[in-house]
Motif scaffolding. Sequence first.
Motif, short mmCIF file in Angstrom:
data_model
loop_
_atom_site.label_atom_id
_atom_site.label_comp_id
_atom_site.label_asym_id
_atom_site.label_seq_id
_atom_site.Cartn_x
_atom_site.Cartn_y
_atom_site.Cartn_z
N ALA A 65 0.82 -1.21 0.00
CA ALA A 65 0.00 0.00 0.00
C ALA A 65 0.86 1.26 0.00
CB ALA A 65 -0.93 0.00 1.21
N THR A 66 2.07 1.19 0.55
CA THR A 66 2.96 2.37 0.52
C THR A 66 3.19 2.83 -0.91
OG1 THR A 66 4.12 1.76 2.56
CG2 THR A 66 5.30 3.18 1.03
N ALA A 67 3.58 1.91 -1.79
CA ALA A 67 3.83 2.26 -3.19
C ALA A 67 2.55 2.67 -3.90
CB ALA A 67 4.50 1.09 -3.92
N VAL A 104 10.83 3.66 -1.86
CA VAL A 104 9.57 3.19 -2.45
C VAL A 104 8.59 4.34 -2.59
CG1 VAL A 104 7.54 1.74 -2.03
CG2 VAL A 104 9.81 0.80 -1.65
N SER A 105 8.47 5.15 -1.54
CA SER A 105 7.51 6.26 -1.54
C SER A 105 7.84 7.29 -2.62
CB SER A 105 7.49 6.92 -0.16
OG SER A 105 6.57 7.99 -0.12
N LEU A 106 9.11 7.75 -2.68
CA LEU A 106 9.46 8.79 -3.64
C LEU A 106 9.50 8.27 -5.07
CD1 LEU A 106 12.19 10.96 -1.85
CD2 LEU A 106 9.78 11.48 -2.26
N VAL A 107 10.04 7.07 -5.27
CA VAL A 107 10.06 6.50 -6.62
C VAL A 107 8.63 6.29 -7.11
CG1 VAL A 107 10.62 4.43 -7.96
CG2 VAL A 107 12.34 5.45 -6.47
N GLY A 108 7.76 5.74 -6.25
CA GLY A 108 6.37 5.55 -6.64
C GLY A 108 5.69 6.87 -6.97
N GLY A 150 14.01 -1.52 -3.29
CA GLY A 150 13.00 -0.50 -3.04
C GLY A 150 12.62 0.25 -4.30
N VAL A 151 13.60 0.54 -5.14
CA VAL A 151 13.32 1.18 -6.43
C VAL A 151 12.40 0.29 -7.27
CG1 VAL A 151 14.33 1.95 -8.62
CG2 VAL A 151 15.49 2.47 -6.46
N LEU A 152 12.73 -0.99 -7.35
CA LEU A 152 11.94 -1.92 -8.17
C LEU A 152 10.52 -2.05 -7.63
CD1 LEU A 152 14.62 -4.72 -8.72
CD2 LEU A 152 14.10 -2.76 -10.18
N ALA A 207 16.03 10.14 -6.77
CA ALA A 207 15.63 9.67 -5.45
C ALA A 207 16.34 8.37 -5.10
CB ALA A 207 14.12 9.48 -5.38
N ALA A 208 16.51 7.50 -6.09
CA ALA A 208 17.22 6.24 -5.86
C ALA A 208 18.67 6.50 -5.46
CB ALA A 208 17.15 5.37 -7.12
N ARG A 209 19.32 7.43 -6.15
CA ARG A 209 20.71 7.76 -5.81
C ARG A 209 20.81 8.36 -4.41
NH1 ARG A 209 20.80 9.66 -11.28
NH2 ARG A 209 20.67 11.81 -10.54
#
Length: 463
Positions: free
Chosen positions: A78-80, A304-308, A390-392, A322-324
């Motif tokens: 649910a976070t993503a 997860v939050s920012l990438v999503g 988390g990125v994936l 964000a991943a970096r």
Amino acid sequence: MRNNRPARESRPPLPGGLREMLAIALPMVVSHASETAMIFVDRLFLSRLGTVPMSASMAGGLASFMMMTFFIGLIGYATALVAQYLGAGRKEICARVVTQTLFVALLAYPLILSGRPLVHRLFAVSGIAPAQLIQQQAYFDILLYGAVLVLLRTCLSSFFSGIGRTRVVMLSALVAMLVNIAANYVLIFGRFGLPALGIRGAAIGTLLGSFCALLVLLAAYLGRGTRREFEVVSALRFDGAVMKKLLRFGSPAGVEMFLNLLAFTLMILLFHSHGPATATAVTIVFNWDMVSFVPLIGIQIGVVSLVGRYLGAGRPEVAERAARSGLKMGWAYSSVILILFVFLPGPLVTIFAPAAPDAVYAQAAPLATVMLRLAAFYVLADAVMLVCSGVLRGAGDTFWAMCISVAMHWLLLPVLYLALKVLRLPPQTAWLVQIFLFLAFSVIFYLRYRSGRWKFLQVVGEG
């Protein structure tokens, strides 16, 4: 001249940059560090009673958590999902995601309890010493009865993580930690006229802390501001389309968590069956490994939050930034842990010395010291693996992440069995082999991240 120059502090944070990642992830790091402190202090208090209750709490606690992991992973997606709906400008659906997770949690509870006899059977056939087995079952049972508290906390924590209000999650975790530590001190040792409950007191204290944390999250979720902004009341209904997305993208994460923790629990039981000294050494090492690993999950949730959110808004280049930023945070934290493991393994082990002289601890301490120093080899790789996964997950590439992560954990198990039971290698040698496998799978996750395929996945664009 000075007044015409814009102040550095007044500049908005760069989207996806380190400042924004810190704002999202740092409270989650504190939150997971608080959860770690709860477990750590449980085992630290129990170590004063002897090596047996400390080892029993580790195996029993892992087994109880294993029974919940499929549903925690499913609900945790649910976070993503919330982050992507927020990024797409569809706030009204965010609370509907939470409602679907609440349905899942309530349906999951009786299923989790029904698996209790199977775990008791697993304990019985694992070859663990009878003295540890009795305490292990008691600790496991009490925690399992409180599983619904963990599931409901996960529902609400995932919502606040997804919308970026991670301070609420942090506050709830801090409350859980403080209540748990105080309750454990009273219940384990029998303070203020109460009976000393030992390992049962540790389990009850954990449930009290979890209950108080849930109250904090409920108060924030049902507060006037959140109710109005996200239309919480009108979202209290079944939504087939949202439930379908949750099950589709969250199920791989749930399967992954369950299979991984099952393999990890079997690994711990395998080490514990090697003898009381090995069981004690491994428990001490994994207590510190938890300090190394679990706070990184807070960084992973921020990723997860920012990438999503940025993929949902159609900004893959910001998602990559964000991943970096997540990698920088992970490496900074893990570098501190690496220094501690290399230069201070002896003092870290001594913290868990029983109050009275103990022959088992005397055998276990040198082994634990060697294993803890060896653990320094993989702490930086842990940060890479968690951030890349988390990125994936934030992008929706959950099935691939599940396959690789599960393959890693289930490869570790037969390798450990071969090393300990067939080749009869010493525990520290078997541990070193496990470390090399950790490093190899971290490289695989990094290569998947570097391929860039995750930037083009779509989760909330349809329907």
